[in-house]
Scaffold this active site. Structure first.
Site, PDB file in Angstrom:
ATOM      1  CG  ASN A 195      -1.804   1.147   1.359  1.00 33.59           C
ATOM      2  OD1 ASN A 195      -1.754   2.058   0.532  1.00 33.59           O
ATOM      3  ND2 ASN A 195      -2.642   1.143   2.381  1.00 33.59           N
TER       4      ASN A 195
ATOM      5  CG  HIS B 117     -11.861   6.183   2.561  1.00 38.14           C
ATOM      6  ND1 HIS B 117     -12.295   7.407   2.995  1.00 38.14           N
ATOM      7  CD2 HIS B 117     -10.525   6.165   2.760  1.00 38.14           C
ATOM      8  CE1 HIS B 117     -11.261   8.105   3.440  1.00 38.14           C
ATOM      9  NE2 HIS B 117     -10.179   7.377   3.298  1.00 38.14           N
TER      10      HIS B 117
ATOM     11  NE  ARG C  35      -6.887  14.859   0.744  1.00 35.63           N
ATOM     12  CZ  ARG C  35      -7.000  13.560   1.037  1.00 35.63           C
ATOM     13  NH1 ARG C  35      -8.113  13.076   1.570  1.00 35.63           N
ATOM     14  NH2 ARG C  35      -6.000  12.740   0.784  1.00 35.63           N
TER      15      ARG C  35
ATOM     16  N   GLY D  97      -8.933   5.546  11.652  1.00 33.71           N
ATOM     17  CA  GLY D  97      -8.218   5.974  12.866  1.00 33.71           C
ATOM     18  C   GLY D  97      -9.044   6.840  13.803  1.00 33.71           C
TER      19      GLY D  97
END
Ligand code: ADP
Length: 398
Positions: A9, A182, A243, A333
């Protein structure tokens, strides 16, 4: 040991890797090279027998990181384990409208992936570095490498959800549309929820909040995603670590025409200097704002805006599935760890029959937990596991 999958990843500042048995989901090795392109990089690798930590006092690029992983970690310290690897799964952020499912990488796929760089200029080139380095070192594994896309999950979006109300040619000619992200995490969460509730995937109606450094909400009806908050790029939607999420596009014209900022600078501001760090002016790490929530006005407002935006998305998505909703799910998270964020957000959703149980919310989530009061619509925290989905897709395809 046999038939293991290496999962790679390549993210914006790190390369994560793991070796997994796709059948019993056992992880044999897991690691990360982080803080890439910064003065100091960190290498971590955990196996059953040995943990490995190293600090490099020089800038490591993504290519350096992958070379290190291959030469030192896989071929030197874990040679025997690596000899059981039969395939490699790569996370690819944007598959455009070309890749609606995971795919075995061959030369023609590589060519298409190159063409997609313009749609995800930050992430896709890094994903490609990973693929190319692996193919360079292990030409024998050609056609044993699989690309798993973060956008595939959202290929079920109806046109009314993915099309922007701008002139048609921008979609038909230039492919400007909502792609989302996602999706690999959402796939895992949906499958896990199906296992927990023993309901078929095709029966599930849920809202999934994947809240991490990048955050998004997706709404799933009868097992298919029907809307998601990230857009053409991951910049749209929720407030994120760095962002801005949704803004009036006129702000960009104003910054450019009146404030004389160049487009490159505005891009940097909206992608890397906004969101939580733009508001608290200290850190994009959610834990920072959380710790200071009751003592710093800026930290407080950063979390309040984060939750307010999230509430707006959850409540509008609620009406797309309405009374059929099976659950509201938090992951990522922040979703898995921030009790404060969950409490503030859910307390604003009481009129839709979401009620948080404060004791149940006070958990450390290792796998999954229900955090709702008895009479509430179910609310869960589920620990996501994107690597498992990548490993399983890779195994199935090769
Ligand atoms: P990525 O998108 O990079 O995979 P993660 O899903 O790992 O991101 O999430 C990173 C975010 O999770 C960071 O903003 C971090 O602050 C937040 N986070 C991690 N642990 C906690 C915690 N215990 N409480 C609140 N936030 C946390």
């Amino acid at each position: 040991m046999k038939n293991l999958i290496l999962v790679l990843n390549c993210g914006s500042s790190s390369v994560k890797f793991s070796i997994i048995d796709p059948i019993n989901e056992k992880k044999f090795l897991e690691g990360e090279v982080s803080s890439l392109n910064l003065p100091i990089s960190y290498i971590k690798c955990i196996t059953k027998h040995k943990n490995f930590y190293e600090k490099k006092n020089y800038k490591m690029s993504h290519k350096d990181a992958i070379n290190f992983i291959i030469k030192k970690i896989l071929l030197k310290y874990n040679k025997k384990l690596f000899s059981s690897v039969i395939g490699i799964g790569h996370r690819v952020v944007n598959g455009g409208d070309k890749f609606k499912k995971s795919v075995i990488i061959n030369n023609s796929v590589l060519k298409h992936l190159e063409e997609l760089i313009s749609l995800a200029p930050i992430h896709n080139p890094l994903n490609l570095i990973g693929i190319k380095q692996i193919l360079k070192y292990f030409p024998n594994l050609y056609k044993k490498n699989v690309a798993v896309f973060d956008t595939s999950f959202h290929s079920s979006l109806p046109k009314r959800a993915y099309l922007y109300a701008i002139p048609n040619k921008f979609f038909y000619k230039h492919k400007i549309r909502k792609y989302g992200a996602h999706g690999i995490s959402c796939t895992y969460i949906l499958k896990k929820f199906s296992k927990i509730t023993k309901k078929k995937l095709s029966e599930l109606n849920v809202i999934i909040c994947h809240l991490g450094s990048g955050s998004s909400v997706s709404v799933i009806k009868n097992g298919f995603c029907i809307d998601t908050s990230m857009g053409f790029t991951p910049l749209e939607g929720l407030v994120m670590g760095t962002r801005s999420g949704d803004i009036d596009p006129s702000i960009i014209f104003y910054m450019n025409e009146e404030l004389k900022l160049e487009i490159k600078q505005i891009k940097e501001i909206l992608n890397n200097k906004s969101g939580i760090i733009g508001l608290n002016e200290k850190s994009s790490d959610f834990r920072y704002s959380e710790k200071k929530y009751f003592i710093s006005k800026r930290s407080k407002i950063s979390i309040d805006i984060f939750c307010y935006r999230l509430v707006k998305y959850i409540s509008s998505y609620f009406f797309l599935i309405n009374k059929n909703i099976d659950a509201l799910i938090f992951t990522g998270g922040i979703g898995e760890n921030s009790k404060l964020m969950r409490e503030i957000t859910i307390s604003k959703l009481n009129s839709l029959n979401f009620f948080v149980d404060k004791n149940k919310n006070d958990i450390y989530c290792k796998d999954f937990s229900f955090i709702n009061k008895e009479n509430s619509i179910p609310i869960l925290v589920i620990k996501t596991n994107e690597e498992i989905i990548i490993a399983k897709d890779t195994f199935d395809l090769i």
